[in-house]
Structure formats: C-alpha cells, structure tokens
Design an enzyme around this catalytic site. Structure first.
Site, PDB file in Angstrom:
ATOM      1  N   HIS A 117     -14.680 -12.313 -13.006  1.00  0.00           N
ATOM      2  CA  HIS A 117     -14.349 -11.702 -11.710  1.00  0.00           C
ATOM      3  C   HIS A 117     -14.334 -10.181 -11.881  1.00  0.00           C
ATOM      4  CE1 HIS A 117     -13.262 -15.273  -9.396  1.00  0.00           C
ATOM      5  NE2 HIS A 117     -12.797 -15.769 -10.529  1.00  0.00           N
TER       6      HIS A 117
ATOM      7  N   GLU B 237     -16.825 -30.691 -11.071  1.00  0.00           N
ATOM      8  CA  GLU B 237     -15.679 -30.427 -10.190  1.00  0.00           C
ATOM      9  C   GLU B 237     -15.886 -31.138  -8.850  1.00  0.00           C
ATOM     10  OE1 GLU B 237     -15.024 -26.253  -9.339  1.00  0.00           O
ATOM     11  OE2 GLU B 237     -13.154 -26.647  -8.267  1.00  0.00           O
TER      12      GLU B 237
ATOM     13  N   CYS C  62     -18.119 -16.299 -10.355  1.00  0.00           N
ATOM     14  CA  CYS C  62     -17.420 -17.502 -10.805  1.00  0.00           C
ATOM     15  C   CYS C  62     -18.033 -18.756 -10.172  1.00  0.00           C
ATOM     16  CB  CYS C  62     -15.925 -17.360 -10.518  1.00  0.00           C
ATOM     17  SG  CYS C  62     -14.952 -18.369 -11.630  1.00  0.00           S
TER      18      CYS C  62
ATOM     19  N   ILE D 184       0.845  -1.199   0.000  1.00  0.00           N
ATOM     20  CA  ILE D 184       0.000   0.000   0.000  1.00  0.00           C
ATOM     21  C   ILE D 184       0.884   1.255   0.000  1.00  0.00           C
ATOM     22  CG2 ILE D 184      -1.793   1.264   1.261  1.00  0.00           C
ATOM     23  CD1 ILE D 184      -3.045  -1.236   0.531  1.00  0.00           C
TER      24      ILE D 184
ATOM     25  N   GLU E  28     -14.621  -7.953  -9.878  1.00  0.00           N
ATOM     26  CA  GLU E  28     -13.969  -7.234  -8.764  1.00  0.00           C
ATOM     27  C   GLU E  28     -12.577  -6.731  -9.142  1.00  0.00           C
ATOM     28  OE1 GLU E  28     -14.793 -10.428  -8.803  1.00  0.00           O
ATOM     29  OE2 GLU E  28     -13.329 -11.726  -7.811  1.00  0.00           O
TER      30      GLU E  28
HETATM   31  N1  GLN Z   1     -13.608 -23.890  -9.354  1.00  0.00           N
HETATM   32  C1  GLN Z   1     -14.330 -23.262 -10.392  1.00  0.00           C
HETATM   33  C2  GLN Z   1     -13.660 -23.427 -11.754  1.00  0.00           C
HETATM   34  O1  GLN Z   1     -12.516 -23.775 -11.832  1.00  0.00           O
HETATM   35  C3  GLN Z   1     -14.526 -21.787 -10.106  1.00  0.00           C
HETATM   36  C4  GLN Z   1     -13.264 -21.005 -10.125  1.00  0.00           C
HETATM   37  C5  GLN Z   1     -13.408 -19.657  -9.477  1.00  0.00           C
HETATM   38  O2  GLN Z   1     -14.326 -19.396  -8.720  1.00  0.00           O
HETATM   39  N2  GLN Z   1     -12.471 -18.779  -9.731  1.00  0.00           N
HETATM   40  O3  GLN Z   1     -14.278 -23.229 -12.765  1.00  0.00           O
END
Ligand code: GLN
Length: 549
Positions: free
Chosen positions: A520, A414, A390, A23, A522
């Site tokens: 993502h 998964e 995700c 930071i 974020e």
């Molecule tokens: N485990 C999941 C995948 O590989 C989600 C990955 C994540 O949330 N970044 O697709």
C-alpha cells in the site's frame, strides 16, 4: 543529558462529530514542526476494539497501517502527512487497550493487592501511554486528540486524564473545536451550541485555552467577542476555521491568525519566522493556481452507505493521488466507479475511456470482484494507465491468468476456495489464523522490504533503488507455483520479497502504464514527496495514451 520538558496540547471537539479535529490536531503539529520542534501526535479513541483492524471501512473509514504494523484510526495518517514523520501504533489509544492492560496488570499482582478501580487506575494507564509516546519520539510537543464529542459518556475518563495531567504538570494547553451552525431559516451564525459545549467541558474540570470555531463561513468579530465573553477566553484565543478547498491550507490559515504564536506564548516560548513555514505556504499557493485537470477513476466497492462514506474509506489513496497530481501540475478530479454495474451491463465498461487513469484499490471479500476483472481486462487491452493496489494487484494476476495464459477459472482462493487454478492463495502462516478465527492484528502487516529488478519500470520509479520498503496489509498473495507461467506469458514481476517467495510488484512492459503492488504505497505519500508509484501513474495519465494495442 537534561530531561526534556515535554509539552502537551490537547484537542477536544464539541457540538458535532466530523469537524476535522484530526486535521486541526495535525495542523497545529505542522506549525510547530515548521517552527523547528520535534512533534508527535496521539489519537485517543473511545471504542472497545483494540484497534481499527476489525472494523468495516464503511463503518469506520480507512484502516491506517503504521510502519510497525498497527491497524489504526485514519487520523494517524493525517498526523504523518502533516508532521512528516512516522507515527507508531502505540499512539492510537483505545478504551479496549487501556482496560485490557489494567486487567492484565491486576492479574499479575502489579497493583500489590490494592482494589483496582476506574479512578485512578484507568486515567493513570491512559496518561502512561501519552507520556510514553512523547518520550519514545523524543518530542518537544505531543499533540493529543480526544475522539468523540464533549458530552459523550464514552470519553469522560480521557477528559479526566488530561484534567489531572494539567493539574500536576501545568505544561498542557487545551484547544476546543466547536461547530457554529448557520441555520437556513435564520441565516445567521449561531454561537450557542459552542458555548454549551464549552460549559460541558468546564463541568469536566477543563477550561479551554483556545476555541476554534468550525463553520461554513469565517467567524466575524461579533461571534468572536460573544464566544470570548461567554467562554471565558480572550478574543485572540478564538479562531476561525471555515470550510476550505484544500485541507493543507489549514495550517496557513491558522498561522495568519497568529495561532502558533499564541500557543507558544502560553508555554513561555517565542515564535520565529522560518523557511519551512514559508515553503509550505508557497507550495499551497502554487497548488491553488493549477488549472489543468486530470481525471482519475477509482473502481472500489465500499459504497454501501451512499456517497458520504466514500472519501473516508479510501482517504490515503485520495491524498496520494492529490500529492502526485499537484507535483505534476495537475488538478485531480477523482470519480468513484462501482464495479458491480459492469456485472449487470458489461457494455458500460467503455466509460473507462473517459478517464486519464484508473486505480483498483485494496479490499476484502467477493462482492464486485467480477466487475473489477472486466474493468482490468478493458484497461489492459486498451492501454489505459492502471495502478493496482493489494487486491488490485491480485485481481490483475487473476485476469491475466484467465485471459492471457488461458487458465480458465483461475481465481483467488479468498473468493473461490476450490478453484482449479489458485493463482492467488492464502499465505501459509495465515491458514491457521483463519481456522482459529484469529482475525485481529494477524494479517501480514506493516513495512516489509522488496527487491526490485534492475531495468524494470518500478525500479526506475523508485529512483533506481533495488531495495525499497512499503507497508502491507493482506492474507493472500501470488501463488509462487504460477509465477513462472505468468512471466512466460508476458507479465513481469518487477519486485519480490528478499527470500523471493512473495511477488511484491508487477508490470506489463508493452502497456502505457500497468503497474500493481501487493503493498500500500499510499501510506507513505507526503504532500511534497508523492509516493513513487503514484507519481509514475499520474505522469503516464497526464501524458495521454496511444491507440489500442
Ligand atoms: N483481501 C486481500 C488479502 O487479504 C487483499 C487485502 C487488501 O487489499 N488490503 O490478501
């Protein structure tokens, strides 16, 4: 064109790790950006891993994903947020990368028959990478943060690199961040450990130009004078960096102490008052006046090392929530919800009512999955604003398939490789990687475009753009064979990959706010420019909700 004389500012840390060197590095960069300069930043990590991608979040904190598909240290996230620029993956240098490159060059006879040695060849390779980062960014300044703590065996070669750089170029300024403890039994701020860390730095041939005293409280004049005297700097080169409520205020605090003014002076440059630095300051002051709270729950799973690692595992999500909340005049209160407790006692799920909105973030593996599915069912049925990221999107699809489409046992492969209804399945090109145990840097990584459906909520949130791009990190995806059925049951895929094969965004039209993405978002959120999905989520959460459907 005249060659740019790039300047380097190197930040080291002493006494303890976890002082917030990243930071500090980012904050100095921020002040220089606000002076109108082009700045990039480099993080040097002493570990052997080629990147952060193979490390557990509880071990290392969040894995930051760059636009160009790097899985890096989370400090690159701080740099992007404070410098308001994209930082490429090459700006995270690790010991592993450096040695691998030197060994590869040796095998290719690039050292022309010389004996290849740790000195000078390792520092040369490190320097080459630092210089390259500056040139590629066409930067005026390169901020370089050396990971670890002075005295660590592991970062000596990096210190050697910057020592040599200073000797040759003289356009390097050293900033040392050291911790000043206030032991309870003494009740006084002690400077001795900081003095020793500077002495250690001197032993490596480096004299800091500035020393930043990190402590619980501000440094008083007595401490500043002591550090100045014993560490061989002027008093105005000793800065105070006390604990603070808001990390974005750190540049403002530095500015007050004329830090950037003095840094520029070292380079023979002049400080100027600018609109940009005024705007940052005003925004921070506005934030501190916000009173109205917004309670956001994050149903995560990387809780194993107790409370201390949480913030680090989800740091970009926390920052994205803050950016969006502040933009909407709300003070965010973020709480962690361990989904495993709903597996033991499903009645606890009602506590989700206490939140204005719930986020289910990304993750890997099977632990806590059933609890998350229970949470999503409750959120969906009770109109609680929801943002799935995700894995959060993948589980929203599993829950919908099971409880709305009636596909019993629907799952992600998964977690359940033999499920009858693999609504989430591995990306075809990923199967081979897993079979060959080819795990490092092989996910679908970095920025990918998506096409948004006109008239969808997601499209509206992105300012009615129909092509957008966000960063990704995953191996699994919505199985396209189930997409039609899911849509017929009321789930709307509001964004897809340009070839229409991958479902990138979903929403539930009859819900208060139920939006999820395979991406993502974020990672692209900035203090004054929140990520669109977070902004929409926070707006919905701030509005409150109607009764159950
Ligand atoms: N485990 C999941 C995948 O590989 C989600 C990955 C994540 O949330 N970044 O697709």
């Amino acid at each position: 064109m005249k060659k740019k004389d790039i300047k380097y500012i190197v930040v080291t840390g002493g006494v303890l790790s976890g002082l917030g060197k990243g930071i500090v590095n980012a904050s100095i960069g921020n002040l220089l950006v606000n002076q109108g300069y082009k700045v990039t930043a480099v993080k040097i990590d002493p570990y052997i891993n080629l990147d952060a991608g193979t490390m557990r979040p509880t071990e290392h904190g969040e894995v930051w994903v760059t636009d160009d598909g790097g899985e890096t240290d989370q400090d690159l996230g701080n740099y992007e947020r404070f410098l308001n620029t994209n930082i490429p993956k090459g700006n995270n240098i690790t010991t592993g990368q450096v040695y691998l490159e030197v060994i590869n060059k040796e095998r290719n006879l690039e050292y022309h028959g010389k004996c290849v040695e740790v000195i000078p060849h390792i520092p040369q390779e490190v320097e080459r990478r630092i210089i390259k980062a500056g040139k590629e960014a066409e930067a005026d300044f390169v901020m370089v943060e050396i990971g670890g703590t002075i005295g660590d065996y592991q970062n000596i070669l990096f210190l050697e690199t910057v020592r040599e750089m200073k000797r040759r170029r003289n356009n390097v300024v050293f900033v040392h961040v050291a911790y000043l403890p206030i032991p309870n039994h003494i009740g006084e701020m002690k400077t001795k450990p900081a003095q020793h860390s500077v002495r250690q730095l001197n032993a490596n041939g480096i004299q800091p130009d500035f020393i930043i005293g990190r402590s619980k409280l501000p440094l008083d004049d007595v401490r500043k004078e002591k550090i100045a005297l014993f560490c061989n700097v002027k008093k105005d080169a000793v800065l105070s960096a006390p604990n603070i409520d808001n990390i974005y205020r750190i540049p403002v605090n530095f500015e007050k102490q004329q830090f950037v003014h003095n840094i520029l002076k070292k380079f023979g440059m002049k400080y100027k008052k600018t609109k940009k630095s005024r705007a940052w300051q005003d925004y921070i002051n506005k934030i501190s006046r916000i009173k109205k709270e917004l309670k956001i729950g994050i149903v995560g799973k990387y809780f194993d090392i107790g409370n201390f690692s949480l913030e680090d595992s989800y740091v970009s999500i926390i920052e994205a929530v803050k950016h969006a909340a502040w933009r909407n005049n709300r003070k965010p209160v973020i709480e962690w919800i361990n989904s495993k407790k709903y597996e033991c006692d499903p009645a606890l799920i009602k506590e989700l009512e206490n939140y204005d909105g719930i986020i289910i973030p990304g993750g890997f593996g099977s632990s806590g999955i059933d609890g998350k599915l229970l949470a999503i069912k409750y959120i969906r049925e009770n109109n609680i604003p929801f943002l799935g990221l995700c894995l959060g999107m993948q589980l929203a699809v599993v829950e919908f398939a099971r409880n709305v489409c009636g596909l019993k046992n629907a799952h992600t492969t998964e977690v359940s490789p033999d499920t009858d209804n693999p609504v989430i399945d591995i990306l075809p090109e990923q199967k081979d990687n897993l079979r060959k145990k080819n795990y490092g840097a092989t996910m679908r990584l970095g920025s990918y475009p998506a096409k948004l459906k006109k008239e969808s909520l997601v499209c509206r949130l992105y300012g009615n753009k129909t092509i957008i791009s966000e960063r990704h990190r995953h191996r699994y995806e919505v199985n396209p064979e189930y997409a039609l059925l899911l849509e017929q049951c009321g789930l709307k895929f509001s964004g897809v990959s340009p070839d229409r094969k991958l479902m990138e965004f979903l929403e539930l039209p009859d819900h208060n706010f139920f939006v999820a993405t395979q991406a993502h978002p974020e990672f692209k959120s900035r203090l004054m420019k929140p990520a669109p999905l977070f902004d929409g989520f926070v707006k919905a959460a701030a509005k409150g909700r109607g009764k159950s459907q």
